[in-house]
Design an enzyme around this catalytic site. Sequence first.
Site, short mmCIF file in Angstrom:
data_model
loop_
_atom_site.label_atom_id
_atom_site.label_comp_id
_atom_site.label_asym_id
_atom_site.label_seq_id
_atom_site.Cartn_x
_atom_site.Cartn_y
_atom_site.Cartn_z
N THR A 1 38.31 44.37 44.19
CA THR A 1 37.01 44.08 44.79
C THR A 1 36.81 42.57 44.85
O THR A 1 37.05 41.87 43.86
CB THR A 1 35.89 44.71 43.94
N SER A 2 36.38 42.09 46.03
CA SER A 2 36.01 40.68 46.21
C SER A 2 37.20 39.77 45.88
O SER A 2 38.22 39.85 46.56
CB SER A 2 34.77 40.37 45.37
N SER A 3 37.11 38.92 44.86
CA SER A 3 38.27 38.10 44.50
C SER A 3 39.47 38.98 44.18
O SER A 3 40.62 38.64 44.50
CB SER A 3 37.92 37.21 43.30
N ALA B 1 40.02 41.78 45.64
CA ALA B 1 40.49 42.24 46.95
C ALA B 1 41.38 41.17 47.59
O ALA B 1 42.40 41.49 48.20
CB ALA B 1 39.30 42.55 47.86
N HIS C 1 27.76 42.29 50.13
CA HIS C 1 28.89 42.05 49.24
C HIS C 1 28.61 42.68 47.89
O HIS C 1 27.70 42.25 47.22
CB HIS C 1 29.10 40.53 49.09
#
Length: 370
Positions: free
Chosen positions: A213-215, A217, A354
């Site tokens: 997820t996010s970083s 990802a 986000h």
Amino acid sequence: MFGLKNVLSLAVILPFARLAVGQAAEWGQCGGIGWSGATTCVSGTVCTKLNDYYSQCLPGSATTPPPTTTVPATTPPPGTTTSTGSAPPGLSSIPASTLHQITGFGTNPNNVPVYVYKPARVAANPPLIMAIHYCGGSAQAYYTGSKFAQLSETYGYVVLYPSSPHSGTCWDVSSNQTLTHNGGSDSLGIASAARYAIANWGVDANRVFAVGTSSGAMMTNVLAAAYPDIFKAGIVDSGVPAGCFSLPGQPEDSWNAQCAQGQLVLTGQQWAQRVFDAYPGYTGARPKMQVWHGTVDTVLYPQNFYETVKQWTTVFGYPSTPISNVSEPYLPSGYSNATYGPNFQAILAQGVGHTVPLFEQQYLQFLGIA
Ligand SMILES: *[C@@H]1O[C@H](CO)[C@@H](O)[C@H](O)[C@H]1NC(C)=O
Ligand SMILES: *[C@@H]1O[C@H](CO)[C@@H](O)[C@H](O)[C@H]1NC(C)=O
Ligand SMILES: *[C@@H]1O[C@H](CO)[C@@H](O)[C@H](O)[C@H]1NC(C)=O
């Protein structure tokens, strides 16, 4: 890092500072870092924190435990396990059904801490899921905030949770080292842990997967590009293309605002080249990829979704337009599932910021586990 700190400190100073207008709809966002919309939900739904960046109005009453407080089951539901009842050699010294740190797993230039979750009953030649947290998160936070560990009790796979060693706990997805096969930094530490699991735990080398997820990802895309020999599939929740954060010569774990804000717009061929450059000379299969992104993401702008689509469709030689793009009955309305070929799907979530909430059970289907 400064860009990230700005994002984070802004979020700390101004959480929900603007007056919420109305109530968020079912499945709508109702909170999280950077969110300035409605923070209450329509009746019949409950605002549920899914991670630091995203709370969502989920149907039902407060009696449904939110995912963040889910405690992984210690015993698998009867009749649903695919396990053999005995752990493969090497795994036997790992305590079951608890988050356990492993050490001495190989080359790890940044001393990335890595934790394992072994279910009570491990499948024969188990699959492995590398579950990679967001900025500000940790192995522990991703473990408690997701259902990967809980579902391993049903399906018998092993989960590894790396934990970022950097201040602010983002991942290094910007240095040349991390963006290069066996080049060093965080990605090599994570790859080493996966190699160790394959070599010592009986993990099926053909079922080693990355999810983030996010970083995390972004790191998933980096691993897919730099270590396609290890990772056979990746699920990217609200990230950026592999190599988008590239800032060679600058400190590891640098924030790339141009990329984050969706201003790095390249051709598919240029994006694919960043994948090829991550492992020069590699000619083997590429991991199958599933990418999720929200249309109102203001941390990693939605342009990154379309850039990631260009990257992987070009790598796979797929057409640039989907062969199908449909809503799915199990997904909230407004989500569209664009399929470009057997190895690439891109899910766009209308009105979601986000990050996109996790859909672990569906990920397991994509990975061929469930
Ligand atoms: C990136 O790293 C690789 C391997 O460490 C090295 O061979 C290459 O020259 C580096 N490229 C740049 C632009 O620094
Ligand atoms: C799929 O269709 C939706 C509208 O239904 C659209 O918003 C979205 O951009 C499409 N996805 C892709 C990847 O083109
Ligand atoms: C997207 O559509 C494809 C093709 O129908 C399907 O195989 C896949 O499971 C779907 N993905 C999701 C996440 O629903």
